[in-house]
Scaffold this active site. Structure first.
Site, PDB file in Angstrom:
ATOM      1  CE1 TYR A  22      -4.439   1.292   0.650  1.00 14.13           C
ATOM      2  CE2 TYR A  22      -3.082   3.248   1.353  1.00 14.13           C
ATOM      3  CZ  TYR A  22      -4.482   2.590   1.127  1.00 14.13           C
ATOM      4  OH  TYR A  22      -5.316   3.429   0.835  1.00 14.13           O
ATOM      5  CE1 TYR A  31      -5.293   6.183  -1.636  1.00 10.98           C
ATOM      6  CE2 TYR A  31      -7.417   7.350  -1.933  1.00 10.98           C
ATOM      7  CZ  TYR A  31      -6.571   6.822  -1.012  1.00 10.98           C
ATOM      8  OH  TYR A  31      -6.866   6.854   0.198  1.00 10.98           O
TER       9      TYR A  31
END
Lengths: 390, 324
Positions: free
Chosen positions: A293, A343
């Site tokens: 991440y 994103y």
């Protein structure tokens, strides 16, 4: 004792919308499109799906998505809180649901107009409606109210304790961008980045520069989870969930866990790592590639340390010498990550983890037996190890 | 604010060129006059007249069959949502006229009058078309809304035989929106100075801010085990006691970490803004701002001292300054 969740579920379908800065459609349409695409990728019909799970933050109610896509009866639906920390949490929910028979096939999804709609970079002030406003009230009067500002606070201390430099963070941005350059779905497709360009980019919140921060994206992404038995009958090679876990650690706050003895580590991600390694029986040496991440560059270093690819404080050394690139020790964020692909709160990373196992990434490493995928950082979080379904 | 005289003359001569001209070819109704649209319109308007929706009653009426409410006249030729979508290139002369005015600063529009006349009742199956002509454009007028021009259009409605069935006069004001500061009544009401975002006060934190408002920095203390706690909570995480009080911090501490904020910039804060995580000598940490020190001079370990200060018109905040 072996966990009943080990090897008890597989990801059999992935789907996504285009990733844009202005979708021009509703979030529900994005959700419907990516869910339908994931179901089709799995070779299933919408009526084969009986479970849906998403983020608490998602605006697309399960029943609205079900009606739009033509999914019929639902026997399982659930939500995971804490922003991007939910990324693998939704897979965890789905895996438990199919492993226990609560559902036969579950779609985990996330869709947002993250650029043209509500932008996370714009902070928590103003017309915030969350129940944890008192929590944010310890920070808003001082102006510390954007994700970049919170992560910058940890980053400054980490750099101080271990001697990491902005140029070390740049290594993460540059290696990730190399991958995006080859990925037609990535926003930065065909647009490379140099260390010098990273260093010349403006500060957003010191010590973090523009290219240390991920993008904001309009788009949706979904994955289909079912049992290994069913997975073997479907179109795509299944990505077996070898280990999956959620974690919140002692003295956890949402993005502002500033009060622990050390703030240069991620205790919640340490707890995820312990669980997924224990469940899978694997170790860092078994992991061939990773989707880590990357809302910000610095958080990648801390996760490399949490998952034992290097010692605490040595993330800055690990990211050198192309270690995160194809051919390196740990090809990481081979889709371009959230820094350079899109994103979608980490769910696009799950899709890339599945592609790595299938062998279909646009930056495919030769060895792909086990892939680590992680959820958001600074919040209660989640992670998993994917493997091949025999 | 209006245009210089020369530009205004040029604009007005361009405006007058539109007068008497049709705005484009006649608009044609998308559907013939029909019962479902009539029924929906009557539902929306609350018009229960049987001649519009009840075939049996209509047959017995003076109309000898269903008719449309006369005031639906314009509804039959409206082009739908398309008309409200702004496009770069004007689709007809009316849009071109409005764009000409917008380009000169007359950006706002308001409809002021509408009159209609009817030659006969419309019946299901009638097919309508309508031609609109710019009838007149006023001289520049000063109105309560602002300075602008009234534009009158006349629309003539015809049926499938080319016979006139009704007309509509429509008037809009196209104007320069009044700036609030220019009106006498609001001249002294300057826009409020932006303030920092306030803490939301509840049971678990209001007491802390009340003490700050009196110029001191409190630290929550557990009376059960003596632990100091920040941020305050309703229960001590060490001993589960809810017997909680506070001590006043000495105000001495050092920078444990810090950031310099550049983007985005929120109203009420000055940038670059230094936020520091300060470790107090009592052992707890808190986030606040560092003042009286250039951002480049801040470093981890810097000794600091609290100053409870008014950071805008009202908000008291415990900020920190270098101790030396």
């Amino acid at each position: 004792m072996s966990s009943p969740l080990k090897d008890a579920a597989a990801i059999v379908g992935i789907g996504a919308t285009p990733f844009t800065k202005n979708s021009g459609v509703s979030e529900l349409q994005l959700a419907s499109e990516c869910v339908a695409a994931a179901i089709a990728d799995a070779g299933l019909a919408p009526t084969d799906v009986d479970g849906l799970v998403t983020f608490s933050l998602d605006t697309n109610d399960e029943i609205e998505v079900a009606r739009a896509v033509g999914i019929g009866d639902l026997t399982f639906f659930s939500r995971i809180p804490y922003g991007g920390g939910a990324a693998i949490g939704i897979v965890h929910q789905a895996a438990m649901a199919v492993a226990t028979g609560s559902a036969r096939a579950v779609v985990a999804y996330r869709a947002l107009n993250g650029r043209s709609g509500q932008r996370y970079s714009q902070g928590v002030g103003g017309d915030i409606v969350t129940s944890d406003l008192i929590h944010w009230s310890w920070y808003m009067p001082s102006g510390l109210m954007t994700p970049t500002s919170w992560v910058a606070m940890f980053t400054q201390r980490y750099m101080h304790e271990y001697g990491a430099k902005s140029t070390d963070l740049a290594q993460v941005a540059v290696s990730t961008r190399k991958h995006a350059v080859n990925n037609p779905a990535a926003f930065f497709h065909g647009r490379p980045l140099t260390i010098e360009e990273h260093q010349a980019s403006r500060f957003i919140v010191e010590p973090l520069r523009l290219y240390d921060c991920c993008q904001e994206t309009d788009g949706g992404c979904a994955v289909v989870i079912t049992t290994p038995e069913r997975a073997r009958d479907l179109e795509q090679p299944g990505a077996l969930i070898r280990g999956v876990a959620q974690a919140s650690a002692a003295d956890q706050e949402q993005m502002t866990s500033f009060y622990r003895p050390s703030i240069a580590t991620l205790p919640e991600m340490d707890l995820v790592a312990r669980q997924v390694y224990a469940m899978s029986g694997l170790s860092p040496d078994d992991i061939d590639a990773a989707v880590i991440y990357d809302a910000f560059t610095s958080i990648v270093l801390w996760q490399l340390e949490a998952f034992g690819f290097c010692s605490v404080g040595e993330g800055k050394d690990f990211v050198q010498d192309g270690n995160l690139e194809v051919g390196g020790r740990l090809p990481t964020n081979t889709h371009g990550g959230q820094l350079s692909e899109a994103y979608i709160h980490g769910v696009n990373g799950i899709a890339e983890g599945v592609r790595l196992i299938r062998g279909t990434s646009t930056n495919q490493p030769a060895k792909n037996d086990h892939v680590l995928v992680t959820g958001g950082v600074g919040v209660p979080t989640s992670g998993m190890i994917l493997g091949k379904l025999d | 604010m209006t245009l210089p005289a020369k530009q205004k003359r040029e604009l007005e001569s361009k405006l007058q060129a539109y007068v008497g001209k049709p705005i484009g070819p006649p608009q044609v109704g998308r559907d013939p006059v029909n019962v479902p649209m009539i029924r929906q319109w009557c539902d929306a308007m609350g018009d229960g007249h049987p001649a519009y929706t009840d075939p049996v009653a209509a047959e017995r009426s003076v109309h000898r069959g269903l008719v449309a409410p006369p005031t639906m006249l314009q509804a039959w030729i409206l082009p739908g949502f398309e008309m409200s979508v702004e496009t770069e290139a004007p689709r007809d002369e009316q849009q071109a006229l409005h764009k000409l005015l917008s380009d000169h600063g007359y950006t706002s529009v308001v409809a002021t009058n509408c009159e209609q006349g009817y030659a006969r009742y419309l019946r299901p199956g009638d097919e309508l078309s309508a031609e609109t002509v710019v009838e007149s454009i006023s001289e520049e007028k000063a109105t309560a809304l602002g300075i602008g021009y009234f534009i009158d259009t006349l629309t003539t409605f015809r049926d499938q035989n080319g016979d006139e069935v009704g007309w509509m006069k429509f008037r809009v004001l196209k104007f320069i929106p009044q700036q609030p500061a220019q009106t006498a009544s609001s001249a002294d009401a300057a826009p409020a100075k932006p303030q920092r975002i306030r803490p939301l006060l509840g049971h678990d934190n209001a007491w802390w801010w009340e003490i700050v408002n009196q110029g001191q920095l409190p630290i929550q203390k557990c009376n059960g085990c003596g632990a100091l706690l920040h941020p305050p909570r309703p229960m001590c995480g060490h001993c589960q006691s809810t017997d909680l009080s506070h001590v006043i911090a000495s105000g001495k501490g050092e920078v444990y970490s810090f950031v310099v904020m550049h983007h985005p910039q929120f109203p009420g804060y000055e940038y670059p803004l230094v936020a520091a995580l300060v470790e107090l000598e009592e052992g707890t940490r808190l986030v606040s701002n560092l003042v009286g020190c250039a951002p480049e001079d801040v470093h981890i370990g810097l000794p600091v001292r609290v100053c409870v200060e008014r950071v805008d018109d009202e908000l008291m905040l415990p900020v920190f300054r270098p101790a030396s």
